[in-house]
Design an enzyme around this catalytic site. Structure first.
Site, PDB file in Angstrom:
ATOM      1  N   HIS A 466      17.407 -65.314   6.608  1.00  0.00           N
ATOM      2  CA  HIS A 466      17.179 -66.753   6.678  1.00  0.00           C
ATOM      3  C   HIS A 466      17.040 -67.390   5.301  1.00  0.00           C
ATOM      4  CE1 HIS A 466      15.207 -65.830  10.849  1.00  0.00           C
ATOM      5  NE2 HIS A 466      16.524 -65.845  10.917  1.00  0.00           N
ATOM      6  N   PRO A 467      17.996 -67.237   4.384  1.00  0.00           N
ATOM      7  CA  PRO A 467      17.867 -67.867   3.067  1.00  0.00           C
ATOM      8  C   PRO A 467      18.027 -69.378   3.152  1.00  0.00           C
ATOM      9  CG  PRO A 467      20.025 -66.845   3.269  1.00  0.00           C
ATOM     10  CD  PRO A 467      19.241 -66.450   4.495  1.00  0.00           C
TER      11      PRO A 467
END
Length: 529
Positions: A466-467
């Site tokens: 989940h960057p």
């Protein structure tokens, strides 16, 4: 040079949403996607998503050696196909907490508070089971309960309740806290990516052009404003396309800052060091990197009841036939069926999310423990560590310099240790204790010092994919886009993907990325404020 009303860079979760909305409104759109089409069967069968991670349908980003991870790198796979992350993820539908969005507004993202975004979430959603004030039933994004639920998933939910975590049947309602089954972005037993839902509804229309395997060299800028895109194709050709209205960048938390920097938009000194002509000095491009970081707890089962071995031999044939004939069974599952959100620090809202996998799971750099077992995977919901994305060179084919700074603060390691301790308590609760023979890692001992758990966390910590945050929305000097997603100082250019999030939402990010795409389309079509 061919011209279009709009050029969308990146056919991922948000890019497909924006494309569909523009095309449906009669606009001429060029959609450029670096990956291949979403035509591999493993993309569309929910239970085979694990086969897609690490395939040519994903970018396999690798960080620099991370001090917080005992000097090892972090591997961060991201979608590289039409649908982007929504075509390769575990399909978990989570919006985050109401306070997440109110915090965005407090940080300068005016108009992005919970009351502003809830109607957009509802409009986008077509929920199989839920309706009322929290859920929509007529949107493009199909949300449903999984058709298959593993016995170990049920045992985890019972054990979590025995450990003091309340049960919930809706993580996206009035309160997020609790343990239960995730809803998923699936439809009739198939993955419902934004390519299979939004984009599919307008494919074939004459005002839409889709180019896959299109590598973006730069956004073209003339007289300070975005005018189009320069890209190359697998045959080695370089092409240019012009945008009569705007260019919308949707390449994700790692890809979007890279494209901006290659285009001369970013920190002036960094770009000068690579010999890139400066188009706009924006020091925040590539800063503020955040990701959810987890540290698994492993339990060995007494019997051969996990998913080990179900992907080969006669069992895989049986699962395949069941799926083909009925669209049900194990292959209709997203595998990560159950989880929990828990307030471990007394902050008044959950700070740890748990994903349960009914088998032992490793990572890119680390094999799973042998044998049958379960993986209880706690992660930090709102990390305080911040990293960065920078160019390695001015060559588009060279990987970025990614510094995640994972577990870079004492607060983050303390939160993860609390999550590990809770996971160990759940593993020992009666409903799992009857099934689990022993804890494999971090320790079979009941009492373990926090320092040992912290060392375990640093040893096995991994991304939850989940960057976000690297093109942050806001008004201050480090913000990259304004609250209408317009790049500061570069007219006719917007960014619309997870990179614009000022801070991580408390949970899986795909639903929020879809919402961002919907809002961007509203801004472009002037159907929303």
């Amino acid at each position: 040079m061919q011209g279009y009303d709009y050029i969308v860079i990146g056919g991922g979760s948000a890019g497909c949403v924006i494309t569909q909305r523009l095309v449906a409104a009669g606009k001429g759109v060029l959609l450029l996607e670096a990956g291949k089409p979403d035509n591999h069967p493993f993309i569309h069968i929910p239970g085979t998503f694990v086969r897609v991670i690490g395939s040519p349908r994903t970018w396999m980003y690798r960080s620099e050696d991370e001090p917080g991870l005992k000097g090892r790198p972090m591997h961060v796979p991201q979608g590289r196909t039409l649908g982007g992350g929504s075509s390769v993820n575990a399909m978990i539908y989570i919006r985050g907490q109401h306070a997440d969005y109110d915090h965005w507004a407090e940080q300068g993202a005016e108009g992005w508070g919970w009351e502003d975004v809830l109607p957009v979430f509802r409009r986008a959603e077509a929920n199989q089971r839920l309706a009322g004030p929290w859920h929509g039933t007529e949107g493009m994004l199909r949300v449903s309960d999984t058709r298959h639920r593993h016995p170990l998933s049920y045992a985890f939910i019972r054990a979590a309740q025995e450990a003091g975590v309340p049960y919930t049947d809706d993580f996206n309602g009035a309160r997020q806290e609790g343990a239960g089954f995730f809803q998923t972005t699936t439809m009739e037993g198939r993955r419902g990516s934004t390519a299979a839902t939004y984009l599919a509804s307008v494919r074939g229309r004459p005002n839409l052009t889709i180019r896959t395997e299109a590598t973006i060299e730069a956004i073209t800028v003339e007289n300070g404003a975005a005018t189009g895109v320069r890209f190359r194709t697998p045959d080695g050709g370089t092409h240019q396309a012009a945008a009569r209205e705007e260019v919308i960048l949707c390449a994700g938390g790692i890809g979007s800052p890279k494209v901006l920097q290659l285009s001369g938009i970013g920190p002036a000194a960094h770009l000068a060091g690579h010999g890139i002509d400066l188009r706009r000095d924006l020091p925040g491009v590539g800063e503020n990197y955040q990701d959810h970081i987890s540290a698994p707890v492993y339990g060995q089962t007494r019997e051969a009841v996990s998913l080990l071995g179900h992907d080969r031999g006669w069992r895989s044939i049986r699962h395949g036939l069941e799926y083909i004939l009925t669209r049900s069974g194990l292959l209709s599952s997203n595998i990560v069926e159950a989880g929990a959100f828990v307030d471990t620090g007394g902050a008044g809202r959950p700070d740890v999310q748990i994903h349960l996998t009914p088998t032992l799971v490793g990572d890119v750099h680390r094999a799973a423990p042998p044998g049958h077992g379960i993986t209880i995977n706690p992660c930090i919901l709102r990390p305080t560590s911040r990293g960065s994305v920078r160019l390695r060179s001015p060559r588009v084919e060279d990987p970025v310099v990614l510094r995640t700074n994972a577990l870079g603060t004492e607060e983050d390691i303390a939160t993860l240790v609390r999550g590990v301790k809770l996971s160990r308590r759940i593993l020992r609760a009666p409903s799992l204790a009857r099934i689990i023979e022993r804890e494999i890692l971090p320790s079979a001992a009941d009492e373990v010092a926090d320092e040992v758990l912290a060392d375990h966390a640093r040893t096995v910590a991994k991304t939850v994919f989940h960057p976000v945050g690297t093109c942050r929305m806001g008004r201050d000097g480090m913000a990259v886009v304004d609250p209408q997603l317009r790049v500061h100082g570069v007219p006719r250019l917007r960014v619309a993907d997870a990179s614009v999030m000022p801070t991580l939402v408390s949970g899986n990010t795909n639903a929020a990325a879809v919402m961002i795409g919907e809002r961007c389309a509203d801004f472009l079509l002037r159907t929303g404020s």
